[in-house]
Design a protein around this motif. Structure first.
Motif, PDB file in Angstrom:
ATOM      1  N   CYS A  25       0.854  -1.188   0.000  1.00 51.08           N
ATOM      2  CA  CYS A  25       0.000   0.000   0.000  1.00 51.08           C
ATOM      3  C   CYS A  25       0.891   1.240   0.000  1.00 51.08           C
ATOM      4  O   CYS A  25       1.831   1.322   0.796  1.00 51.08           O
ATOM      5  CB  CYS A  25      -0.889  -0.023   1.242  1.00 51.08           C
ATOM      6  SG  CYS A  25      -1.645   1.561   1.630  1.00 51.08           S
ATOM      7  N   HIS A  27       0.213   4.196   0.985  1.00 52.85           N
ATOM      8  CA  HIS A  27       0.053   4.989   2.216  1.00 52.85           C
ATOM      9  C   HIS A  27       0.664   4.228   3.406  1.00 52.85           C
ATOM     10  O   HIS A  27       1.608   4.721   4.039  1.00 52.85           O
ATOM     11  CB  HIS A  27      -1.437   5.286   2.430  1.00 52.85           C
ATOM     12  CG  HIS A  27      -1.731   6.043   3.681  1.00 52.85           C
ATOM     13  ND1 HIS A  27      -1.161   7.260   3.963  1.00 52.85           N
ATOM     14  CD2 HIS A  27      -2.537   5.743   4.748  1.00 52.85           C
ATOM     15  CE1 HIS A  27      -1.608   7.688   5.135  1.00 52.85           C
ATOM     16  NE2 HIS A  27      -2.432   6.779   5.635  1.00 52.85           N
ATOM     17  N   ASN A  28       0.118   3.069   3.665  1.00 51.29           N
ATOM     18  CA  ASN A  28       0.660   2.120   4.653  1.00 51.29           C
ATOM     19  C   ASN A  28       0.873   2.710   6.041  1.00 51.29           C
ATOM     20  O   ASN A  28       1.747   2.263   6.777  1.00 51.29           O
ATOM     21  CB  ASN A  28       1.992   1.523   4.154  1.00 51.29           C
ATOM     22  CG  ASN A  28       2.118   0.051   4.552  1.00 51.29           C
ATOM     23  OD1 ASN A  28       1.135  -0.579   4.945  1.00 51.29           O
ATOM     24  ND2 ASN A  28       3.316  -0.493   4.465  1.00 51.29           N
ATOM     25  N   ASP A  29       0.114   3.706   6.399  1.00 55.06           N
ATOM     26  CA  ASP A  29       0.351   4.426   7.655  1.00 55.06           C
ATOM     27  C   ASP A  29      -0.800   4.289   8.650  1.00 55.06           C
ATOM     28  O   ASP A  29      -0.657   4.707   9.806  1.00 55.06           O
ATOM     29  CB  ASP A  29       0.568   5.912   7.317  1.00 55.06           C
ATOM     30  CG  ASP A  29       1.507   6.587   8.280  1.00 55.06           C
ATOM     31  OD1 ASP A  29       2.281   5.864   8.957  1.00 55.06           O
ATOM     32  OD2 ASP A  29       1.459   7.822   8.388  1.00 55.06           O
ATOM     33  N   CYS A  30      -1.943   3.740   8.232  1.00 56.03           N
ATOM     34  CA  CYS A  30      -3.107   3.691   9.116  1.00 56.03           C
ATOM     35  C   CYS A  30      -2.780   2.849  10.361  1.00 56.03           C
ATOM     36  O   CYS A  30      -2.276   1.729  10.237  1.00 56.03           O
ATOM     37  CB  CYS A  30      -4.304   3.100   8.386  1.00 56.03           C
ATOM     38  SG  CYS A  30      -4.780   4.044   6.926  1.00 56.03           S
ATOM     39  N   PHE A  32      -4.559   1.250  12.520  1.00 58.05           N
ATOM     40  CA  PHE A  32      -5.339   0.050  12.826  1.00 58.05           C
ATOM     41  C   PHE A  32      -5.039  -1.093  11.857  1.00 58.05           C
ATOM     42  O   PHE A  32      -5.526  -2.201  12.033  1.00 58.05           O
ATOM     43  CB  PHE A  32      -6.842   0.367  12.735  1.00 58.05           C
ATOM     44  CG  PHE A  32      -7.218   0.918  11.384  1.00 58.05           C
ATOM     45  CD1 PHE A  32      -7.524   0.076  10.336  1.00 58.05           C
ATOM     46  CD2 PHE A  32      -7.202   2.287  11.153  1.00 58.05           C
ATOM     47  CE1 PHE A  32      -7.813   0.582   9.079  1.00 58.05           C
ATOM     48  CE2 PHE A  32      -7.500   2.810   9.902  1.00 58.05           C
ATOM     49  CZ  PHE A  32      -7.800   1.949   8.861  1.00 58.05           C
ATOM     50  N   CYS A  33      -4.253  -0.824  10.819  1.00 54.50           N
ATOM     51  CA  CYS A  33      -4.105  -1.759   9.695  1.00 54.50           C
ATOM     52  C   CYS A  33      -2.767  -2.495   9.755  1.00 54.50           C
ATOM     53  O   CYS A  33      -1.720  -1.877   9.938  1.00 54.50           O
ATOM     54  CB  CYS A  33      -4.217  -0.978   8.388  1.00 54.50           C
ATOM     55  SG  CYS A  33      -3.908  -1.988   6.928  1.00 54.50           S
ATOM     56  N   MET A  35      -2.270  -4.995   7.252  1.00 58.07           N
ATOM     57  CA  MET A  35      -2.280  -5.793   6.024  1.00 58.07           C
ATOM     58  C   MET A  35      -0.947  -5.801   5.276  1.00 58.07           C
ATOM     59  O   MET A  35      -0.477  -6.828   4.828  1.00 58.07           O
ATOM     60  CB  MET A  35      -3.377  -5.292   5.080  1.00 58.07           C
ATOM     61  CG  MET A  35      -4.772  -5.575   5.575  1.00 58.07           C
ATOM     62  SD  MET A  35      -6.022  -5.507   4.260  1.00 58.07           S
ATOM     63  CE  MET A  35      -6.004  -3.798   3.794  1.00 58.07           C
ATOM     64  N   PHE A  36      -0.369  -4.624   5.111  1.00 56.30           N
ATOM     65  CA  PHE A  36       0.810  -4.551   4.237  1.00 56.30           C
ATOM     66  C   PHE A  36       2.044  -4.023   4.958  1.00 56.30           C
ATOM     67  O   PHE A  36       2.975  -3.536   4.322  1.00 56.30           O
ATOM     68  CB  PHE A  36       0.491  -3.670   3.018  1.00 56.30           C
ATOM     69  CG  PHE A  36      -0.689  -4.148   2.230  1.00 56.30           C
ATOM     70  CD1 PHE A  36      -0.641  -5.366   1.557  1.00 56.30           C
ATOM     71  CD2 PHE A  36      -1.853  -3.405   2.168  1.00 56.30           C
ATOM     72  CE1 PHE A  36      -1.729  -5.820   0.827  1.00 56.30           C
ATOM     73  CE2 PHE A  36      -2.944  -3.853   1.443  1.00 56.30           C
ATOM     74  CZ  PHE A  36      -2.882  -5.062   0.774  1.00 56.30           C
ATOM     75  N   LYS A  37       2.027  -4.116   6.284  1.00 59.15           N
ATOM     76  CA  LYS A  37       3.139  -3.531   7.037  1.00 59.15           C
ATOM     77  C   LYS A  37       4.463  -4.260   6.760  1.00 59.15           C
ATOM     78  O   LYS A  37       5.535  -3.729   6.997  1.00 59.15           O
ATOM     79  CB  LYS A  37       2.829  -3.568   8.546  1.00 59.15           C
ATOM     80  CG  LYS A  37       1.666  -2.622   8.950  1.00 59.15           C
ATOM     81  CD  LYS A  37       2.021  -1.151   8.800  1.00 59.15           C
ATOM     82  CE  LYS A  37       0.972  -0.225   9.395  1.00 59.15           C
ATOM     83  NZ  LYS A  37      -0.141   0.129   8.501  1.00 59.15           N
ATOM     84  N   GLU A 131     -13.396   4.387   6.689  1.00 61.91           N
ATOM     85  CA  GLU A 131     -13.164   4.030   8.100  1.00 61.91           C
ATOM     86  C   GLU A 131     -14.037   4.831   9.055  1.00 61.91           C
ATOM     87  O   GLU A 131     -14.605   4.296   9.982  1.00 61.91           O
ATOM     88  CB  GLU A 131     -11.684   4.162   8.530  1.00 61.91           C
ATOM     89  CG  GLU A 131     -10.629   3.944   7.453  1.00 61.91           C
ATOM     90  CD  GLU A 131     -10.672   2.619   6.712  1.00 61.91           C
ATOM     91  OE1 GLU A 131     -11.538   1.798   6.998  1.00 61.91           O
ATOM     92  OE2 GLU A 131      -9.832   2.427   5.814  1.00 61.91           O
ATOM     93  N   LYS A 143      -5.297   8.318   8.687  1.00 58.16           N
ATOM     94  CA  LYS A 143      -5.888   7.842   7.431  1.00 58.16           C
ATOM     95  C   LYS A 143      -5.263   8.535   6.219  1.00 58.16           C
ATOM     96  O   LYS A 143      -5.241   7.993   5.110  1.00 58.16           O
ATOM     97  CB  LYS A 143      -7.407   8.075   7.465  1.00 58.16           C
ATOM     98  CG  LYS A 143      -8.148   7.531   6.270  1.00 58.16           C
ATOM     99  CD  LYS A 143      -8.022   6.015   6.165  1.00 58.16           C
ATOM    100  CE  LYS A 143      -8.302   5.519   4.759  1.00 58.16           C
ATOM    101  NZ  LYS A 143      -8.009   4.097   4.599  1.00 58.16           N
TER     102      LYS A 143
HETATM  103  S1  SF4 Z   1      -6.144   0.759   5.663  1.00 59.00           S
HETATM  104 FE1  SF4 Z   1      -4.174  -0.285   5.264  1.00 59.00          FE
HETATM  105  S2  SF4 Z   1      -4.268  -0.744   3.079  1.00 59.00           S
HETATM  106 FE2  SF4 Z   1      -5.833   0.827   3.453  1.00 59.00          FE
HETATM  107  S3  SF4 Z   1      -4.804   2.810   3.099  1.00 59.00           S
HETATM  108 FE3  SF4 Z   1      -4.594   2.358   5.286  1.00 59.00          FE
HETATM  109  S4  SF4 Z   1      -2.601   1.321   5.470  1.00 59.00           S
HETATM  110 FE4  SF4 Z   1      -3.201   1.220   3.291  1.00 59.00          FE
END
Ligand code: SF4
Length: 291
Positions: A25, A27-30, A32-33, A35-37, A131, A143
């Motif tokens: 991702c 952005h990869n900064d959220c 709570f996420c 997934m792609f860390k 979200e 976000k």
């Molecule tokens: S929720 Fe996860 S996959 Fe979606 S933008 Fe945020 S960091 Fe990227």
């Protein structure tokens, strides 16, 4: 087909051919996420994507839907996306729909004409993670987009004739949920997406919020609080009588499963939520929840 790392897709893409266009991702900064860390973001070479599509054609006789992974394939410029979509149309004439995740700012980086171009080449749905409708929550969870930007992005997708499938997360504000619930309802009212999906917050160890929970700096919303938050949200959604937004809260992470069209089924779902207020025994067992 070649896949790199764990692959994520929306539940409704369970039977789709998945092709990675990006890795990770952008952005990869959220917070709570998770997934792609573990992935360093990059856009795959278009030639590799085309090779994967050729391979898939050899393997699969009938491909009705294709999902372009990973996190936000809409980050690609239209020149690259057009090459990929043209190849899909050439190889898979039976394909009825192409879809992808789109981060709000990636949508805003496109013009209306560019989004229409994608629609004309087969993009039928863009999944967008809003979200929350609350600017405070969006800032807290990093976000990377404001409420106004997310609303504009959803409206742009729909205006181009593509369906927007928008995800919100119950529990994202913790026990102090009123602003999150009310602002999310008003975001739905303003943006009128084709689909709304509710997940319920679950934090995995790779997510930055995990340490906040462990240290007590972030308090999780109790299951019955999630029901109250969902009820407050649903009670304040106010869509035109002649509109239709498919509403789903039937993800594996949810404590209670709701499914219906808004506004047609709104009162039925509200009644369903009221019937379990204070009844934790009526909610999904914690051990059965999953992301
Ligand atoms: S929720 Fe996860 S996959 Fe979606 S933008 Fe945020 S960091 Fe990227």
């Amino acid at each position: 087909m070649r896949y790199e790392g764990n692959i994520f897709r929306p539940p409704s893409e369970a039977y789709s051919l998945i092709v990675q266009v990006t890795i990770g991702c952008a952005h990869n900064d959220c917070t709570f996420c998770s997934m792609f860390k573990d992935k360093q973001f990059r856009v795959r070479a278009v030639s590799e994507v085309l090779e994967d599509l050729e391979d898939a054609r050899e393997s699969y006789a009938n491909v009705g839907r294709i999902f372009l992974a990973d996190g936000d394939s809409l980050v690609l410029n239209n020149d690259k996306l057009k090459v990929i979509l043209n190849k899909i149309n050439e190889l898979f004439p039976e394909c009825e729909r192409v879809s992808m995740y789109g981060a709000p700012l990636d949508v805003l980086n496109k013009t209306h004409e560019e989004l229409v171009e994608l629609k004309d080449l087969g993009v039928g749905i863009i999944y967008i993670g809003a979200e929350s409708g609350s600017d405070k929550v969006l800032e807290d969870v990093k976000k990377g987009a404001t409420r106004a930007q997310i609303i504009e992005a959803i409206q742009m997708i729909e205006a181009a004739g593509i369906q927007a499938s928008v995800t919100f997360i119950n529990g994202l504000a913790g026990p102090d949920y009123e602003d999150h619930a009310l602002e999310t309802a008003s975001m739905i009212n303003e943006s009128k997406p084709s689909f709304v999906g509710l997940l319920t917050l679950m934090i995995e160890p790779m997510a930055p919020l995990y340490d906040e929970v462990r240290s007590g700096r972030f308090q999780l919303l109790e299951p019955l609080g999630v029901v109250e938050e969902t009820l407050l949200m649903l009670e304040h959604i106010d869509l035109p009588e002649d509109s239709k937004t498919v509403f789903r809260s039937n993800h594996a992470s949810n404590y209670i499963s709701l499914r219906g069209d808004l506004p047609k089924d709104q009162q039925r779902m509200i009644a369903q939520l009221r019937s379990v207020l204070g009844r934790e025994d009526m909610l999904k067992d914690e051990r059965l929840r999953a992301l």
